[in-house]
Write an enzyme that holds these catalytic residues in place. Structure first.
Site, short mmCIF file in Angstrom:
data_model
loop_
_atom_site.label_atom_id
_atom_site.label_comp_id
_atom_site.label_asym_id
_atom_site.label_seq_id
_atom_site.Cartn_x
_atom_site.Cartn_y
_atom_site.Cartn_z
N ALA A 85 -20.49 0.53 -4.75
CA ALA A 85 -21.30 1.48 -3.98
C ALA A 85 -20.53 1.81 -2.71
CB ALA A 85 -22.64 0.84 -3.64
N GLU A 88 -20.72 -2.42 -12.52
CA GLU A 88 -22.02 -2.08 -13.12
C GLU A 88 -21.93 -0.78 -13.94
OE1 GLU A 88 -24.05 -2.59 -9.34
OE2 GLU A 88 -25.36 -4.10 -10.23
N GLU A 108 -21.09 -8.54 -4.23
CA GLU A 108 -22.20 -8.24 -3.31
C GLU A 108 -22.63 -9.44 -2.48
OE1 GLU A 108 -21.90 -7.29 -6.40
OE2 GLU A 108 -22.58 -5.22 -6.66
C1 HXC Z 1 -16.95 2.20 1.21
C2 HXC Z 1 -14.90 1.21 1.00
C3 HXC Z 1 -15.39 0.39 -0.05
C4 HXC Z 1 -16.75 0.56 -0.45
C5 HXC Z 1 -13.32 -0.09 0.28
N1 HXC Z 1 -13.62 0.89 1.16
N2 HXC Z 1 -14.38 -0.40 -0.47
N3 HXC Z 1 -15.68 2.10 1.62
N4 HXC Z 1 -17.49 1.47 0.22
N5 HXC Z 1 -17.27 -0.16 -1.44
C6 HXC Z 1 -12.71 1.51 2.11
C7 HXC Z 1 -12.29 0.60 3.24
O1 HXC Z 1 -13.23 0.64 4.29
C8 HXC Z 1 -10.97 1.22 3.64
O2 HXC Z 1 -11.24 2.36 4.39
C9 HXC Z 1 -10.40 1.70 2.32
O3 HXC Z 1 -11.52 1.81 1.42
C10 HXC Z 1 -9.39 0.78 1.70
O4 HXC Z 1 -9.95 -0.53 1.67
P1 HXC Z 1 -9.06 -1.83 2.03
O5 HXC Z 1 -9.96 -2.98 1.90
O6 HXC Z 1 -8.34 -1.62 3.29
O7 HXC Z 1 -7.98 -1.80 0.84
P2 HXC Z 1 -7.48 -2.96 -0.10
O8 HXC Z 1 -7.01 -4.10 0.70
O9 HXC Z 1 -6.59 -2.29 -1.06
O10 HXC Z 1 -8.76 -3.50 -0.89
C11 HXC Z 1 -9.45 -2.66 -1.72
C12 HXC Z 1 -10.74 -3.37 -2.19
C13 HXC Z 1 -11.54 -3.85 -0.96
C14 HXC Z 1 -10.36 -4.61 -3.05
C15 HXC Z 1 -11.52 -2.39 -3.01
O11 HXC Z 1 -11.69 -2.76 -0.07
C16 HXC Z 1 -12.90 -4.35 -1.27
O12 HXC Z 1 -13.07 -5.52 -1.63
N6 HXC Z 1 -13.92 -3.49 -1.08
C17 HXC Z 1 -15.31 -3.92 -1.13
C18 HXC Z 1 -15.78 -4.00 -2.52
C19 HXC Z 1 -17.25 -4.35 -2.54
O13 HXC Z 1 -17.74 -5.20 -1.79
N7 HXC Z 1 -17.97 -3.71 -3.45
C20 HXC Z 1 -19.36 -3.98 -3.65
C21 HXC Z 1 -20.15 -3.05 -2.82
S1 HXC Z 1 -21.85 -3.35 -2.98
P3 HXC Z 1 -10.31 2.82 5.60
O14 HXC Z 1 -10.98 4.04 6.12
O15 HXC Z 1 -10.32 1.67 6.55
O16 HXC Z 1 -8.98 3.06 4.98
C22 HXC Z 1 -22.27 -2.59 -4.42
C23 HXC Z 1 -23.72 -2.67 -4.70
C24 HXC Z 1 -24.09 -1.73 -5.80
O17 HXC Z 1 -21.49 -2.06 -5.10
C25 HXC Z 1 -25.57 -1.60 -5.93
C26 HXC Z 1 -26.08 -0.31 -5.34
C27 HXC Z 1 -27.50 -0.01 -5.74
#
Ligand code: HXC
Length: 505
Positions: free
Chosen positions: A62, A104, A124
């Site tokens: 998300a 998902e 999450e």
């Molecule tokens: C918004 C995101 C994002 C996300 C990454 N970014 N994931 N923005 N939503 N889910 C953005 C970062 O802020 C950053 O922006 C850029 O993408 C690159 O991320 P980095 O972390 O710097 O890059 P990297 O080291 O390559 O790692 C990539 C990654 C990591 C492994 C994807 O970013 C990560 O773990 N992201 C979080 C994943 C996560 O927690 N997903 C679950 C979300 S909750 P800038 O502007 O700084 O470059 C979910 C719930 C669903 O999905 C249910 C909903 C109903």
């Protein structure tokens, strides 16, 4: 630009997400996905569908920046419902990460194909949440709760190979990902098959349930105050108690309550803050860090020993320096004892312990720092001591070596002034215990070279730290804040407050 592209490959519709940097499922992507699935199903020439992604990630989940804002339809669970109910089979082509909502999406597809380097996870929990778009209901149905629950509890992704072994993936291919996904999609269409994850039952056995309950009990015992662990247990347990639709509704309710929880808000803030601090003013990607193949740490006390462990843990040979044999022996023994505890706990193998200790070379005298690419001084917090050490280091350290002080409060330029190379002198302020705590303040005084700072930041990441570049000021950032807090707390005590009242405030 449309973040979702639609194309045709013979009778297969290829839906490609292209929303840099990580294909997060923002409102436009969700809307585009629903529209594209609808278009494919309306097109008589299409018999199957592939969801693929451009860029390095499949989908990172998300869009975290949307959490806490007024929700914009279509909601992710509805998007996934559209995918799963698609009368034409949908196949996910996964490269890079499929995390959170991204996994998902893949779970709602009728088959999943991935590159070997793909990473699959539901992180999450790390944001104070639980999966909110069917992850707690679909993943256990696909691989069993006893495998799914630990994945959601740790939040750590699994590699594609394990995903294949567990039945999360249908195929892993080292090349031609899209072509393979298209072939799998055509195959499903040809056989008239559409395996629906939410309808799967064969993994949900009594044995699986029993194994999950053991894990759940353990997790609840260790959960502390985090409300998402009991929520996760409840959601996963529903897999055995409720029909899919009801389990999904219960998950959604738990998820939305957690989104409003202040602990989750704080963790989401931290997520973006940790990315923000990676952007150091004036230091872009053109500034290349210096190579670091070896290190020296001056001082084998608690801090120095912990810092030496950081290097050894990262596989970097490190010389540990003291003024005399006795304190050196004490330091090495303390390090060995800490590794022993890890071995006893099972978090470190005896071989790894031996390998790490072998990387630490104890030496008496500063001459031992001569070959190091970086020297971290962790001696007494006294300017005279630091200046004397840096004056001597200036004579022995090799040209271009980074000379870092682990000072917590002292003025770094004054330390640097003891050398003829202030461009190489900076602060690397670790927090105790240094081998555990993730924060690393990289102190950037005037006069230090940009590539020296870039080196300290890159090295900090290699050591598994979160490096934060800070200015040279009393207490830098962490201790400067602590100092104010401590002063306020002590004033309250002096004014007559009781210690527990201060703690409460
Ligand atoms: C918004 C995101 C994002 C996300 C990454 N970014 N994931 N923005 N939503 N889910 C953005 C970062 O802020 C950053 O922006 C850029 O993408 C690159 O991320 P980095 O972390 O710097 O890059 P990297 O080291 O390559 O790692 C990539 C990654 C990591 C492994 C994807 O970013 C990560 O773990 N992201 C979080 C994943 C996560 O927690 N997903 C679950 C979300 S909750 P800038 O502007 O700084 O470059 C979910 C719930 C669903 O999905 C249910 C909903 C109903």
């Amino acid at each position: 630009m449309n973040p979702v592209a639609f194309s045709r490959n013979a009778a297969v519709a290829v839906i490609t997400l292209d929303s840099p940097p990580v294909n997060a499922l923002g409102a436009a992507v969700r809307a585009g996905l629903v529209e594209a699935i609808g278009r494919a199903n309306a097109d008589e020439a299409v018999s199957a569908i592939v969801i693929a992604a451009a860029g390095k990630a499949f989908i990172a989940g998300a869009d975290i920046s949307e959490f806490g804002k007024p929700p914009v339809p279509p909601f992710l669970p509805d998007v996934l419902d559209t995918i799963e109910r698609s009368p034409k089979p949908v196949v996910a082509a996964i490269q890079g990460v499929a995390l959170g909502g991204g996994l998902e999406v893949a779970l709602a597809c009728h088959a999943r194909v991935a590159l070997p380097s793909a990473q699959l996870g539901l992180p999450e929990i790390k944001l104070g949440l639980i999966p909110g778009a069917g992850g707690t209901q679909r993943l256990p149905r696909l691989i069993g709760a006893a495998k799914a629950f630990p994945m959601m509890l740790s939040g750590d992704p699994i590699p594609a190979g394990r995903g294949l072994e567990w039945g999360l993936l249908d195929e892993v291919v080292s090349s031609d990902l899209l072509a393979t996904a298209i072939r799998v999609a055509e195959g499903l269409a040809g056989e008239g098959r559409r395996p629906v994850t939410s309808a799967a039952v064969d993994k949900l056995t009594e044995a699986d349930r029993a194994a999950f309950e053991v894990q759940a009990k353990d997790a609840l015992r260790k959960a502390g105050e985090m409300p998402n662990v009991p929520a996760l247990v409840e959601a996963v347990r529903n897999v055995f108690l409720l029909p899919f639709e009801e389990g999904l509704a219960a998950e959604r309710k738990l998820f939305l309550a957690l989104v409003d929880d202040p602990r989750s808000k704080a963790l989401r803030h931290v997520f973006f803050a940790e990315r923000e601090i990676a952007k150091v003013p004036g230091i872009g990607p053109e500034v290349k860090p210096r190579p670091i193949a070896s290190a020296a740490v001056i001082g084998a006390g608690t801090m120095g020993g912990g810092i030496a462990m950081c290097f050894a843990n990262a596989g970097i040979p490190v010389t540990l320096i003291e003024t005399a044999q006795a304190p050196l022996d004490n330091g090495v023994n303390r390090i060995a004892a800490i590794y022993d505890i890890s071995v006893q706990r099972g978090s470190l193998t005896p071989e790894a312990r031996a390998a790490r200790l072998a990387l630490i070379k104890p030496v008496v005298g500063l001459a031992g720092a001569a070959g190091a690419d970086i020297v971290v001084e962790a001696a007494f917090e006294e300017m005279g001591v630091k200046q004397q050490i840096f004056g001597e280091l200036d004579k022995v350290a090799k040209p271009g070596a980074i000379l870092a002080s682990n000072t917590s409060y002292l003025d770094v330029p004054t330390i640097a002034a003891a050398t003829k190379r202030p461009q190489d002198v900076l602060g690397m302020h670790f927090f105790s215990p240094a081998n555990v705590m993730k924060l690393l303040e990289v102190v950037r005084p005037k006069g230090v070279a940009d590539d020296a700072i870039a080196t300290a930041v890159a090295l900090g990441r290699k050591l598994g730290k979160v490096p934060v570049v800070v200015g040279n000021g009393f207490g830098f950032v962490g201790n400067r804040m602590l100092e104010q807090r401590t002063r306020a707390a002590e004033r309250l005590l002096v004014a007559g407050a009781l210690p527990y009242e201060v703690d409460q405030a």
